[in-house]
Design an enzyme around this catalytic site. Structure first.
Site: not given
Length: 118
Positions: A63, A68, A83
């Site tokens: 995934s 940020h 996953c």
């Protein structure tokens, strides 16, 4: 019922401001976090904003890991989604919390894909 993946939404506070504004440092630490989580990196994209802050994502076979930063506030937002049963997003979280020098955090884990295809 077993989830297809685990998704951590993380707020890190009180972080080292210089580290949060260094795209090379953040890239290296996100790569290390991906390894700690047991994921395989497929690609990445990072950008440094002016006057400061970095956004970036590692696309992993399992995934993604994204960040940020707001260096002026000592804050980083993480999105760690893996996953498979062989991966551990909590290992990535621990690595990044330490790497950014966070003094406080808030973490929410979301189980993804419950009941998918059943």
């Amino acid at each position: 019922m077993q989830a297809l993946g685990r998704h951590l939404l993380v707020d890190l506070y009180g972080c080292n401001r210089e580290r949060l504004d260094d795209p090379d440092y953040i890239t290296a630490e996100l790569q290390a976090a991906a390894q700690a989580a047991g994921t395989r990196v497929l690609g990445s994209a990072f950008h440094r904003f002016s006057p400061g802050g970095v956004t970036g994502v590692l696309i992993v076979q399992e995934s993604h890991l994204a960040v940020h930063t707001w260096p002026e506030r000592g804050y980083a937002a993480l999105d760690l989604f893996t996953c498979g049963h062989q991966t551990d997003p909590w290992a990535a979280y621990q690595r990044l919390r330490c790497a950014f020098g966070a003094t406080q955090d808030n973490v929410v884990e979301v189980s993804r894909g419950l009941g998918a295809g059943e």
